[in-house]
Motif scaffolding. Structure first.
Motif, short mmCIF file in Angstrom:
data_model
loop_
_atom_site.label_atom_id
_atom_site.label_comp_id
_atom_site.label_asym_id
_atom_site.label_seq_id
_atom_site.Cartn_x
_atom_site.Cartn_y
_atom_site.Cartn_z
N ASN A 168 6.53 -2.93 -1.96
CA ASN A 168 5.93 -1.66 -2.37
C ASN A 168 5.19 -1.76 -3.71
OD1 ASN A 168 8.10 -1.76 -4.15
ND2 ASN A 168 9.24 -0.11 -3.16
N ASP A 169 5.50 -2.78 -4.53
CA ASP A 169 4.87 -2.90 -5.85
C ASP A 169 3.64 -3.81 -5.79
OD1 ASP A 169 6.39 -5.15 -5.33
OD2 ASP A 169 7.05 -5.42 -7.40
N HIS A 211 0.55 -8.19 -7.49
CA HIS A 211 1.99 -7.96 -7.38
C HIS A 211 2.61 -7.75 -8.76
CE1 HIS A 211 6.21 -9.73 -6.50
NE2 HIS A 211 6.18 -8.48 -6.09
N LYS A 212 3.33 -6.64 -8.91
CA LYS A 212 4.00 -6.37 -10.18
C LYS A 212 5.18 -7.31 -10.40
CE LYS A 212 2.86 -1.55 -11.19
NZ LYS A 212 2.37 -1.84 -12.56
N TYR A 251 -0.08 -8.37 -11.26
CA TYR A 251 -0.70 -7.04 -11.28
C TYR A 251 -1.34 -6.72 -12.63
CZ TYR A 251 -1.24 -2.11 -10.12
OH TYR A 251 -1.74 -0.87 -9.86
N TYR A 294 5.48 3.26 -7.16
CA TYR A 294 4.60 2.21 -6.64
C TYR A 294 3.90 2.60 -5.35
CZ TYR A 294 7.65 -0.49 -9.74
OH TYR A 294 8.38 -0.95 -10.81
N GLY A 308 9.91 -5.27 -8.94
CA GLY A 308 9.75 -3.82 -8.93
C GLY A 308 11.02 -3.08 -8.55
N THR A 309 11.87 -3.73 -7.75
CA THR A 309 13.13 -3.10 -7.34
C THR A 309 14.31 -3.59 -8.16
OG1 THR A 309 12.33 -2.78 -5.06
CG2 THR A 309 14.71 -2.77 -5.41
N CYS A 345 0.09 1.35 -3.45
CA CYS A 345 0.27 0.40 -2.35
C CYS A 345 -0.33 0.95 -1.06
CB CYS A 345 1.76 0.11 -2.17
SG CYS A 345 2.14 -0.97 -0.78
N GLY A 370 11.06 3.38 -4.85
CA GLY A 370 9.74 2.87 -5.23
C GLY A 370 8.68 3.93 -5.33
#
Length: 316
Positions: free
Chosen positions: A86-87, A210-211, A118, A14, A214-215, A18, A11
């Motif tokens: 993390n995102d 929040h994206k 996000y 990101y 993200g993972t 964060c 991440g």
């Protein structure tokens, strides 16, 4: 008072945003713990070089979300633990409002954030999670205008991507189920908390961006399509007493059939079936939550939630 635990896997892109938003909080966390799932993108080196005050736990392989957050919770020293993807990027009063929500009553186990998208900050991503008779999890508010869902309320469970938990409760209900790896682990632990009489709340003023994915990389993919039905079988088997399972079984089977049709249309039908088969095989190794008569009232409350969430989904 508050520890923040961030699970991380590749991440690096990101993390700066964060972490920066955490440093700008009106209520500062006493410790930030990042648990890295054997990232290969330079995340570890970046954290060590730029954030020496952050507690870093480095795992030897990617054990998934549940193992990572458990490691962080066990390492934490404060009565309240926040789990954070993390995102994300938090507004300045985010942590303060989460704390106000959970400290209002001693029987509150968790509080979920008002998560906005996000890249489209006028749209809600998640306003607390629900669960239905069909065995479907529900993201309340998903796609709605940010002005809606403006009141705190009780929910079925908190989205662990941005939620605060009462640390001592984990000792009585257990930690996140590491066999889940990822997905529905937050519904599972919210379910267990409700069995023991605790409440999960939605903190409407705790705003975070929040994206999403993200993972995992996308909303619909083979990895997720296999894990979700597998984990859902384990969730249902673990938490429902036999009589409740028998009552709800026709609805659960209908839910799986509808989902199979849905994912077949997206060329992911085989992955979905593999997930079901995997879940059924793991039942033998899964320990059920022990039924206790003193929790009988809580099971009725849970059943009411399942019914209520189902009707809400139909009229949505």
């Amino acid at each position: 008072m508050i520890s923040v635990v961030i699970p991380n896997y590749n991440g690096l892109n990101y993390l700066p945003n964060c972490i920066s938003s955490l440093y700008n909080q009106s209520l500062k966390p006493e410790e930030i713990i990042i648990v890295d799932n054997n990232s290969t993108d330079g995340s570890l080196e970046f954290i060590k070089e730029n954030y020496p005050d952050i507690i870093l736990i480095s795992l030897k392989e990617n054990y998934g979300f549940s193992r990572a957050v458990n490691e962080g919770i066990l390492k934490s020293k404060n009565p309240f633990v926040v789990l954070l993807n993390n995102d994300t990027e938090a507004e300045e009063t985010w942590l303060e409002n989460l704390y106000k929500c959970i400290s209002a009553r001693d029987d509150i186990f968790s509080c979920s954030s008002k998560m906005l998208r996000y890249d489209h900050r006028e749209i809600i991503d998640d306003a607390g999670d629900g669960y239905t008779l069909l065995g479907w999890s529900v993201k309340h508010g998903d796609g709605k205008n940010f002005r809606t869902f403006s009141e705190d309320r009780e929910i079925f469970s908190s989205c662990a991507g941005a939620a605060i938990y009462r640390r001592e409760v984990f000792q009585s209900i257990g930690y996140f189920d590491e066999s889940f790896f990822a997905y529905l682990e937050d519904i599972d632990i919210g379910y267990r908390a409700k069995i023991h009489g605790y409440k999960n709340m939605y903190a409407s003023k705790a705003v975070i961006y929040h994206k999403g994915s993200g993972t995992s990389g996308s909303r619909y993919n083979s990895f997720k399509t296999k894990l979700v039905p597998r984990n859902n079988i384990l969730l249902i088997y673990k938490n429902m007493p036999v009589i409740q399972l028998i009552i709800n079984l026709p609805f659960i089977l209908l839910g799986y059939f509808i989902k199979l049709l849905f994912f077949s249309c997206k060329s992911l039908g085989k992955d979905y079936i593999q997930g079901i088969v995997s879940g059924l095989k793991l039942i033998k190794k899964t320990k059920k939550v022990s039924f206790n008569k003193k929790n009988l009232r809580n099971y009725f409350i849970i059943q009411w939630f399942l019914i209520k969430e189902s009707f809400a989904l139909i009229i949505k």
